[in-house]
Scaffold this motif. Structure first.
Motif, mmCIF file in Angstrom:
data_model
loop_
_atom_site.group_PDB
_atom_site.id
_atom_site.type_symbol
_atom_site.label_atom_id
_atom_site.label_comp_id
_atom_site.label_asym_id
_atom_site.label_seq_id
_atom_site.Cartn_x
_atom_site.Cartn_y
_atom_site.Cartn_z
ATOM 1 N N THR A 200 53.330 43.283 41.619
ATOM 2 C CA THR A 200 53.325 42.054 42.410
ATOM 3 C C THR A 200 52.281 41.113 41.836
ATOM 4 N N ASP A 201 52.453 39.827 42.100
ATOM 5 C CA ASP A 201 51.486 38.896 41.513
ATOM 6 C C ASP A 201 50.088 39.153 42.056
ATOM 7 N N VAL A 202 49.980 39.419 43.377
ATOM 8 C CA VAL A 202 48.663 39.675 43.952
ATOM 9 C C VAL A 202 48.761 40.739 45.042
ATOM 10 N N MET A 203 47.648 41.421 45.269
ATOM 11 C CA MET A 203 47.452 42.210 46.473
ATOM 12 C C MET A 203 46.212 41.649 47.160
ATOM 13 N N TYR A 204 46.092 41.930 48.460
ATOM 14 C CA TYR A 204 44.986 41.358 49.231
ATOM 15 C C TYR A 204 44.043 42.463 49.689
ATOM 16 N N ARG A 205 42.765 42.197 49.468
ATOM 17 C CA ARG A 205 41.737 43.184 49.808
ATOM 18 C C ARG A 205 40.461 42.440 50.184
ATOM 19 N N ARG A 206 40.009 42.626 51.418
ATOM 20 C CA ARG A 206 38.800 41.978 51.947
ATOM 21 C C ARG A 206 38.849 40.454 51.787
ATOM 22 N N GLY A 207 40.013 39.888 52.045
ATOM 23 C CA GLY A 207 40.162 38.447 52.010
ATOM 24 C C GLY A 207 40.321 37.855 50.637
ATOM 25 N N SER A 208 40.269 38.674 49.610
ATOM 26 C CA SER A 208 40.436 38.201 48.234
ATOM 27 C C SER A 208 41.768 38.689 47.681
ATOM 28 N N SER A 209 42.252 37.977 46.680
ATOM 29 C CA SER A 209 43.491 38.391 46.024
ATOM 30 C C SER A 209 43.165 39.071 44.697
ATOM 31 N N VAL A 210 43.807 40.204 44.471
ATOM 32 C CA VAL A 210 43.657 40.967 43.237
ATOM 33 C C VAL A 210 44.919 40.785 42.425
ATOM 34 N N ARG A 211 44.790 40.356 41.185
ATOM 35 C CA ARG A 211 45.941 39.988 40.354
ATOM 36 C C ARG A 211 46.499 41.229 39.655
ATOM 37 N N LEU A 212 47.459 41.852 40.303
ATOM 38 C CA LEU A 212 48.025 43.080 39.749
ATOM 39 C C LEU A 212 48.938 42.803 38.560
ATOM 40 N N ALA A 213 49.796 41.790 38.656
ATOM 41 C CA ALA A 213 50.704 41.498 37.544
ATOM 42 C C ALA A 213 49.935 41.175 36.273
ATOM 43 N N ALA A 214 48.828 40.477 36.430
ATOM 44 C CA ALA A 214 48.016 40.139 35.256
ATOM 45 C C ALA A 214 47.474 41.397 34.596
ATOM 46 N N ALA A 215 47.077 42.386 35.404
ATOM 47 C CA ALA A 215 46.573 43.644 34.839
ATOM 48 C C ALA A 215 47.685 44.388 34.104
ATOM 49 N N ALA A 216 48.882 44.415 34.709
ATOM 50 C CA ALA A 216 50.007 45.089 34.060
ATOM 51 C C ALA A 216 50.386 44.408 32.751
ATOM 52 N N LEU A 217 50.465 43.080 32.779
ATOM 53 C CA LEU A 217 50.818 42.340 31.565
ATOM 54 C C LEU A 217 49.731 42.436 30.517
ATOM 55 N N GLY A 218 48.487 42.573 30.967
ATOM 56 C CA GLY A 218 47.387 42.731 30.014
ATOM 57 C C GLY A 218 47.462 44.023 29.228
ATOM 58 N N ALA A 219 48.212 44.990 29.760
ATOM 59 C CA ALA A 219 48.366 46.267 29.060
ATOM 60 C C ALA A 219 49.481 46.240 28.020
ATOM 61 N N LEU A 220 50.354 45.235 28.075
ATOM 62 C CA LEU A 220 51.549 45.249 27.226
ATOM 63 C C LEU A 220 51.285 45.165 25.726
ATOM 64 N N PRO A 221 50.275 44.418 25.262
ATOM 65 C CA PRO A 221 50.056 44.403 23.808
ATOM 66 C C PRO A 221 49.829 45.785 23.209
ATOM 67 N N GLU A 222 49.367 46.732 24.038
ATOM 68 C CA GLU A 222 49.133 48.099 23.564
ATOM 69 C C GLU A 222 50.205 49.061 24.081
#
Length: 652
Positions: A200-222
């Motif tokens: 998902t693009d974001v998850m919510y934790r303690r009022g902040s958004s965590v960018r999950l899709a960005a983390a997944a896409l950041g792994a793709l070059p490897e």
């Protein structure tokens, strides 16, 4: 030994009455197996594990397309035992499809509440329709039997839609911790040749958004094996660059896959990649029949879970509890509450309010979570908790004060707290409690039948009551990982090589004179202080009795004279001054309970201790930080700032 858990008073904290015992699911199961009582059931299960697990399968009414020929085959040795040989089934068939055409199909399966209080709900019928359609999305992208699909998602309904859609196709779902960095994600993708990632693009934790899709896409070059990243767009913004597919758009055009693919009963359904102290992650495999059978026993039978229950356990999907959440409610036709975020935000008492608002009956909680909630207020919650009938506790040893607070202050001594312990590679429990057995502070009333649990010394001999030793298994278990993902050698070396033919679990344990079991921490956290082997839980319980701390971590460090010295890293309660007076108070409490030989060489104060997403304290990271050493794999660490604070107080 004072206030330590192992020295809890012989008087039980809770004793079931005859009516509760007579009406329990465990009693029903005992009778179905033709046994007089639990002791007879346990003896028969130990003598014939195949008979026992077949009784669980029948009791849970687990379905097979093709019946199995043999329940158990250990001809290759206990390490490679096979189950339900020749049978075909699918975990999705036993959890979702089984409810088609029954009254359960139109009952609520999932209720979901976001951090902002927004709620959604799905019936089994509505959920099944989404599963079938998302299975079509995956099938249209070439996903089939044996393919690994990564799942990087928070606790929301779509996570479980994807989970069962993957399994439905005979593919393998690999849940990932939401806090993983791209490097840790890439390592797991490459170890498994992951083809698709669902995020998902974001998850919510303690009022902040965590960018999950960005983390997944950041792994793709490897990660050259990954072909698509399916993104649930929660914010409505543009998707990140990369080989992304929009969840909603893909669902609109997908052809639903209604029929579930039947697989070999022991085919992999779920892959949980655990983090180790050193080396690569270990891949624990849950099979189509093994995992669901273990959930029927551990929770449906021993923990008295029923179709009328509403389940809540706030846990990251990357932990095995995420998979347990998917299966426990669904296989029993019950409902579950998903609560994204944390238990103490946006209000400190959010957890209790969730139980009240949604009439939760069966809830899971960790000792760490209890200590966090207790630190906010040690008074009884204002919320109405009368819906609760079972509280399951897991993940780590209890301290006496925290256990008593939860049981007596919060639950008024009326709701049984069923303590369980096991591990990812077990897919469930080794030790447990039940509503048929009396409860002691922080103990486990029973070992799980059919697994041959025992405690042994360094030579493999059973320990006497009160002695600490290694927790082992002497029998094969249907829920045990049938190996490690693509690493049979490591599987044997990790669990079966210390004592041939015996599973060495890696936990320290003991039994008391009444037959209650206790966990004392991981054996790789064991300390040898004053010539005696001691688990960190004993030391930590002693200082926690001061009632001045939120939590503590006990580690040993090299000492030129003693060989090993004790160091304590402590988090004081709010309002408690972290000064020399507190050090003296803790030192005095430690010596009073453990003896002068256990005097701490150093006591340091920090704002937080390093923890995993499951809220387990990473003691090896504490020790390594204080010694300026490499802490090993930290991919599951949720609060890296805690290490910097520890390193500022390094000993050398």
């Amino acid at each position: 030994m004072g206030d330590r858990i192992a020295d809890a008073e012989a008087k039980f904290a809770w004793v079931p009455d005859a009516e509760r015992i007579a009406g329990s699911r465990l009693t029903e199961f005992i009778r179905a197996g033709g046994c007089r009582d639990f002791d007879e059931l346990y003896r028969r299960a130990d003598a014939d594990p195949g008979w026992f697990w077949e009784q669980v399968i029948r009791f849970g009414d687990l379905r097979f397309e093709r019946p199995y020929d043999r329940i158990m085959d250990d001809s290759r040795g206990i390490e490679w035992t096979r189950w339900c040989v020749g049978g075909t089934t699918n975990m999705a068939a036993n959890c979702i499809d089984r409810h088609r055409g029954t009254p359960t199909y139109d009952q609520t399966y999932i209720v979901s509440e976001a951090e902002d209080g927004t709620t959604r709900s799905l019936t089994y019928r509505e959920f099944d329709a989404q599963v079938c359609r998302f299975a079509g999305v995956l099938h249209g992208r070439g996903i089939g039997p044996g393919d690994v699909v990564g799942l990087l998602m928070p606790l929301i309904p779509e996570t479980f839609v994807a989970y069962f859609a993957i399994v439905k196709l005979g593919a393998i779902v690999m849940p990932l911790f939401s806090g993983f960095a791209p490097g840790a994600i890439a390592e797991r993708f490459n170890m498994t040749d992951t083809k698709i990632v669902v995020t998902t693009d974001v998850m919510y934790r303690r009022g902040s958004s965590v960018r999950l899709a960005a983390a997944a896409l950041g792994a793709l070059p490897e990660s050259p094996s990954v072909e698509h990243v399916i993104v649930l767009n929660r914010t409505g913004g543009p998707l990140p660059d990369g080989p992304t597919l929009d969840w909603d758009e893909a669902m609109k055009t997908a052809e639903p896959v209604v029929e579930t693919l039947m697989m070999d009963a022991e085919a992999p359904a779920v892959l949980h990649m655990t983090s180790g102290t050193t080396g690569r992650p270990k891949g624990a495999i849950y099979t189509h029949i093994g995992f669901v059978t273990k959930m029927v026993l551990d929770y449906g039978i021993l923990s008295d879970f029923r179709p009328t229950d509403r389940y809540l356990y706030q846990a990251d999907m990357g932990w095995m509890v995420g998979s347990q959440t998917a299966v426990i409610a669904s296989v029993h036709g019950a409902s579950m509450l998903l609560a994204e975020g944390v238990p103490d935000y946006p209000e400190p008492d959010r957890f209790w309010r969730l139980i009240e608002r949604h009439k939760v009956t069966w809830v899971g909680i960790t000792p760490s979570m209890a200590r966090i909630l207790m630190a906010h207020s040690d008074k009884p919650p204002e919320s109405d908790l009368s819906s609760l009938r079972i509280v399951l506790t897991a993940a780590e040893p209890w301290t006496v004060h925290a256990w008593n607070w939860l049981f007596h202050t919060v639950l008024k001594g009326k709701v049984p707290m069923l303590n369980v312990s096991g591990g990812t590679e077990i897919s469930g429990c080794i030790l447990a409690c039940s509503v048929n057995h009396p409860l002691k502070v922080g103990s486990f009333a029973i070992p799980i039948p059919g697994m041959g649990a025992d405690i042994v010394d360094e030579n493999g001999n059973p320990t006497a009551p009160g002695e600490i030793g290694e927790l082992v298994l002497r029998r094969p278990s249907i829920g045990l990982t049938p190996g490690l993902w693509r690493d049979d050698k490591r599987y044997i070396e990790s669990y079966w090589s210390t004592l041939p033919g015996v599973w060495v679990h890696g936990d320290l344990a003991s039994r008391d004179e009444d037959g209650h079991w206790y966990i004392h921490g991981r054996s790789d956290d064991t300390m040898k202080i004053a010539g005696k082997r001691v688990g960190p839980a004993e030391i930590e319980t002693a200082v926690m009795a001061s009632r001045a701390l939120v939590e503590a971590a006990a580690v040993s460090v090299p000492d030129p004279i003693k060989g090993a010295a004790l160091v304590l890293a402590c988090v004081p309660l709010p309002g408690v001054e972290a000064d020399d007076a507190l050090r003296k108070r803790l030192q005095s409490e430690l010596e009073r309970q453990m003896g002068k030989s256990y005097r701490a060489e150093k006591i340091i104060f920090v704002r937080d201790l390093p923890k995993t997403r499951t809220l387990k304290i990473m003691r090896r990271a504490v020790r390594a930080s204080l010694l300026r050493q490499s802490p090993g794999d930290l991919s599951a660490l949720t609060n890296p700032d805690s290490l910097a604070e520890l390193q500022q107080q390094a000993l050398f």
